[in-house]
Scaffold this motif. Structure first.
Motif, short mmCIF file in Angstrom:
data_model
loop_
_atom_site.label_atom_id
_atom_site.label_comp_id
_atom_site.label_asym_id
_atom_site.label_seq_id
_atom_site.Cartn_x
_atom_site.Cartn_y
_atom_site.Cartn_z
N ASP A 69 0.84 -1.20 0.00
CA ASP A 69 0.00 0.00 0.00
C ASP A 69 0.88 1.25 0.00
OD1 ASP A 69 -2.24 1.58 0.11
OD2 ASP A 69 -2.92 0.87 2.07
N ASN A 70 0.25 2.41 -0.28
CA ASN A 70 0.92 3.68 0.00
C ASN A 70 1.35 3.69 1.46
OD1 ASN A 70 -1.63 5.57 -1.81
ND2 ASN A 70 0.10 4.46 -2.63
N ILE A 71 2.52 4.26 1.73
CA ILE A 71 3.00 4.34 3.10
C ILE A 71 3.43 5.77 3.40
CG2 ILE A 71 4.59 3.45 4.85
CD1 ILE A 71 5.08 1.03 3.08
N THR A 72 2.88 6.35 4.46
CA THR A 72 3.29 7.66 4.95
C THR A 72 3.56 7.56 6.44
OG1 THR A 72 2.00 8.88 3.29
CG2 THR A 72 2.61 10.07 5.31
N VAL A 73 4.72 8.08 6.85
CA VAL A 73 5.10 8.06 8.26
C VAL A 73 5.63 9.44 8.65
CG1 VAL A 73 6.66 7.10 10.00
CG2 VAL A 73 5.65 5.60 8.27
N ILE A 74 5.13 9.96 9.77
CA ILE A 74 5.67 11.18 10.38
C ILE A 74 6.11 10.83 11.80
CG2 ILE A 74 5.21 13.55 11.12
CD1 ILE A 74 2.91 13.67 9.14
N VAL A 75 7.33 11.16 12.14
CA VAL A 75 7.81 11.03 13.51
C VAL A 75 8.03 12.44 14.06
CG1 VAL A 75 9.49 9.99 15.07
CG2 VAL A 75 8.96 8.88 12.88
N VAL A 76 7.34 12.76 15.13
CA VAL A 76 7.45 14.09 15.76
C VAL A 76 8.17 13.90 17.09
CG1 VAL A 76 6.22 16.11 16.61
CG2 VAL A 76 5.25 14.77 14.72
N PHE A 77 9.38 14.41 17.18
CA PHE A 77 10.15 14.29 18.41
C PHE A 77 9.74 15.39 19.38
CE2 PHE A 77 12.58 11.85 15.41
CZ PHE A 77 12.99 10.77 16.16
N LEU A 78 9.38 14.98 20.59
CA LEU A 78 8.92 15.91 21.62
C LEU A 78 10.06 16.34 22.54
CD1 LEU A 78 5.56 14.11 22.45
CD2 LEU A 78 5.96 15.98 20.84
N ARG A 79 11.22 15.77 22.35
CA ARG A 79 12.44 16.20 23.04
C ARG A 79 13.62 15.83 22.15
NH1 ARG A 79 15.65 12.43 25.14
NH2 ARG A 79 14.88 10.28 25.30
N ASP A 80 14.77 16.40 22.41
CA ASP A 80 15.96 16.14 21.63
C ASP A 80 16.51 14.76 21.98
OD1 ASP A 80 18.39 16.06 20.34
OD2 ASP A 80 18.94 18.13 20.85
N PRO A 81 16.50 13.80 21.05
CA PRO A 81 16.97 12.45 21.37
C PRO A 81 18.47 12.38 21.62
CG PRO A 81 16.54 12.62 19.04
CD PRO A 81 16.05 13.91 19.65
N ARG A 82 19.19 13.45 21.29
CA ARG A 82 20.62 13.47 21.54
C ARG A 82 20.96 13.82 22.99
NH1 ARG A 82 19.70 15.09 16.18
NH2 ARG A 82 18.68 16.94 17.03
N CYS A 83 19.92 14.25 23.73
CA CYS A 83 20.11 14.63 25.13
C CYS A 83 19.51 13.54 26.03
CB CYS A 83 19.44 15.97 25.43
SG CYS A 83 20.10 17.34 24.44
N PRO A 84 20.01 13.41 27.26
CA PRO A 84 19.42 12.43 28.17
C PRO A 84 17.98 12.78 28.48
CG PRO A 84 20.99 13.83 29.31
CD PRO A 84 21.15 14.12 27.85
N PRO A 85 17.12 11.79 28.70
CA PRO A 85 15.72 12.07 28.98
C PRO A 85 15.56 12.85 30.27
CG PRO A 85 16.21 9.75 29.37
CD PRO A 85 17.41 10.35 28.71
N PRO A 86 14.68 13.86 30.27
CA PRO A 86 14.46 14.65 31.48
C PRO A 86 13.62 13.87 32.49
CG PRO A 86 12.93 15.35 29.79
CD PRO A 86 13.82 14.30 29.16
N THR A 87 13.68 14.28 33.74
CA THR A 87 12.79 13.70 34.73
C THR A 87 11.41 14.32 34.55
OG1 THR A 87 13.45 15.42 36.31
CG2 THR A 87 14.63 13.30 36.38
N ALA A 88 10.37 13.52 34.78
CA ALA A 88 8.99 13.99 34.61
C ALA A 88 8.70 15.15 35.52
CB ALA A 88 8.01 12.86 34.86
N ARG A 89 8.03 16.16 34.97
CA ARG A 89 7.65 17.31 35.80
C ARG A 89 6.29 17.04 36.43
NH1 ARG A 89 9.49 20.06 31.05
NH2 ARG A 89 7.33 20.31 30.39
N ALA A 90 6.06 17.64 37.57
CA ALA A 90 4.77 17.49 38.26
C ALA A 90 3.72 18.26 37.54
CB ALA A 90 4.90 17.96 39.69
#
Length: 386
Positions: free
Chosen positions: A365-386
C-alpha cells in the motif's frame, strides 16, 4: 547561520522568476468556493515556501501574504477565473523580496518554540497512484497570526481511497476549519471534532459539484502547551512513545470493531467478509471524510482523546494503514531506537527506516510516516515534571 537561517536556505533560495518563466505553482480550480480560498492559498504558499525555508519562515510568510490586501489572497481570488501568469509572477516576486528582508532581520518571536523536530517519508509503493497526504505545522501560531495563546503545533496524515481528492481537501482545509471554530480557544478537542465534521460536509458538497467518488481516513494530533489532543477517522493511527514505551492513544475504526459493526447494522447496513471485513461489501474502513454514496454507514464523526504531557515523552509516530498493517507499535519503537543508537541521535532518516520496515514486512500500500520528536533524542531524557 545569519540570524538563525540554515545554510541550506541561504544556498537554495531561488531567484525571482522572469515574466516569461512558467507559473511557479499550480492554478486553483475554478470550482473553488469562497470558503475554500484560505485553505487553498495557505497550501500554495506552504508548497512554495516549505523547501528550503525553516518552518518559522514558511508559516510567517504564508500568513503575511494571506493577510496583506495587496498580495497573495487578492491574486489567488483573481486566479480562480483568470489563471493570470502575471499574478503568479508577482506573488513569486513578493516572496523573494520578503526573504531578502528576512536575511537581514528575522521576525521577532516573543517566546521560544517547543522542540518539534520531525522526520517524514512517504512512498507510493506498489500502488498505481499515491493517495496519501500529510500536514506538518510545527508553528501553528505564526501561520494563523495567533498572539494570545500557548505555543501550538499540528500534524496530520490523510489516507485517501478511490482517488486523492478527499485527502487533498482534508489536508488543505481541516486545520483552517479548526482555527475558525468558536470553541477553538476554550475547548480544542471540541473544535477539532467540529473541524472534522465541517471538513466532511465541505468535501461532500465539493464531491457533488465535481462528481467525485472518494474518501479519506485521517488522524490529527494538535499540541497546545503541555497537552496533546488527538482526533481520527478510520484506520490511520498515531502512537505516543514515553520513556521508550508505547502509550496507546486510539483505536482505529475498522468494520469488524464490535461497536462499529453494531452502529452500521443499526442503520440498516452490514459488515461482510470480502478478502477483509468491509462495510456493505465495499469499504474496509467504517468512518471517513467523503464517501458520499456510502453514508450514513461510513460516517464523518471523529473519535477523540486528550493526553496531558509531563516532559517525559519521546516522540509521536503518525502513519497510514499501509504502515500499521505490517508493523506493530513495539516493532516501530525498536526500529526508531536502533536507528537513533546507530546514528548518535540523528533523526533525519528515522521515517525512511520505518517506511522500509513496513515495505520489507510485505506492505504493498501507499506508506506515509511522520515522527514528531517531543524532546531532543541526543540529550538524556528529562525527569517527569509534576
Amino acid at each position: 547561520m545569519n540570524g538563525g537561517l540554515s545554510p541550506l536556505f541561504l544556498r537554495e533560495m531561488r531567484m525571482p522568476l522572469q515574466e516569461s518563466d512558467p507559473p511557479p505553482m499550480r492554478p486553483l480550480s475554478d470550482l473553488v468556493t469562497e470558503d475554500e480560498v484560505e485553505g487553498e492559498c495557505l497550501d500554495l504558499c506552504l508548497q512554495r515556501g516549505r523547501k528550503p525555508s525553516p518552518s518559522l519562515l514558511s508559516a510567517s510568510s504564508c500568513r503575511l501574504k494571506i493577510t496583506s490586501p495587496v498580495t497573495l489572497l487578492a491574486s489567488i481570488v483573481r486566479l480562480l477565473k483568470s489563471y493570470s501568469q502575471a499574478e503568479l509572477w508577482r506573488t513569486e516576486m513578493l516572496l523573494f523580496e520578503m526573504c531578502c528582508l528576512w536575511l537581514k532581520e528575522l521576525p521577532f518571536r516573543r517566546r521560544p518554540q517547543p522542540y518539534y523536530e520531525t522526520s517524514i517519508h512517504a512512498i507510493k509503493n506498489m500502488r498505481r497512484k499515491m493517495e496519501d497526504k500529510h500536514v506538518i505545522i510545527p508553528d501553528f501560531n505564526s501561520l494563523f497570526n495567533i498572539q494570545d495563546q500557548e505555543e501550538q503545533a499540528y500534524f496530520a496524515v490523510f489516507d485517501g481511497h478511490g482517488g486523492v481528492d478527499a485527502a487533498v481537501y482534508a489536508a488543505n482545509h481541516l486545520h483552517v476549519n479548526l482555527v475558525h471554530q468558536e470553541s477553538f480557544n476554550q475547548d480544542p478537542i471540541e473544535a477539532l471534532c467540529k473541524a472534522f465534521k465541517v471538513t466532511d460536509e465541505g468535501f461532500v458538497k465539493k464531491a457533488a459539484r465535481e462528481h467525485l467518488r472518494c474518501g479519506t481516513t485521517g488522524v490529527v494530533t494538535f499540541l497546545r502547551g503541555r497537552t496533546l489532543y488527538v482526533a481520527w477517522l478510520g484506520d490511520s493511527q498515531v502512537i505516543l512513545v514515553r520513556k521508550g514505551q508505547v502509550v496507546e492513544l486510539m483505536k482505529p475504526h475498522k468494520p469488524d470493531r464490535e461497536d462499529e459493526k453494531l452502529r452500521i447494522e443499526a442503520l440498516g447496513g452490514c459488515v461482510i467478509w470480502f478478502g477483509t471485513w468491509r462495510v456493505n461489501g465495499s469499504l474496509s474502513v467504517s468512518r471517513a471524510i467523503g464517501d458520499s454514496e456510502h453514508k450514513p454507514y461510513i460516517c464523518g464523526d471523529a473519535d477523540h482523546d486528550v493526553f496531558p504531557l509531563d516532559g517525559s515523552e519521546d516522540y509521536l509516530i503518525l502513519a497510514c494503514d499501509g504502515f500499521w498493517d505490517t508493523v506493530v507499535p513495539d516493532e516501530a519503537v525498536r526500529v526508531v531506537s536502533d536507528h537513533l543508537e546507530e546514528n548518535s541521535g540523528d533523526t533525519t532518516m528515522v521515517a525512511h527506516k520505518l517506511v522500509a520496515s513496513a515495505r520489507d514486512a510485505g506492505s504493498s500500500d501507499n506508506i506515509t510516516v511522520i515522527v514528531v520528536f517531543l524532546r531532543d533524542p541526543r540529550c538524556p531524557p528529562p525527569t517527569a515534571r509534576a
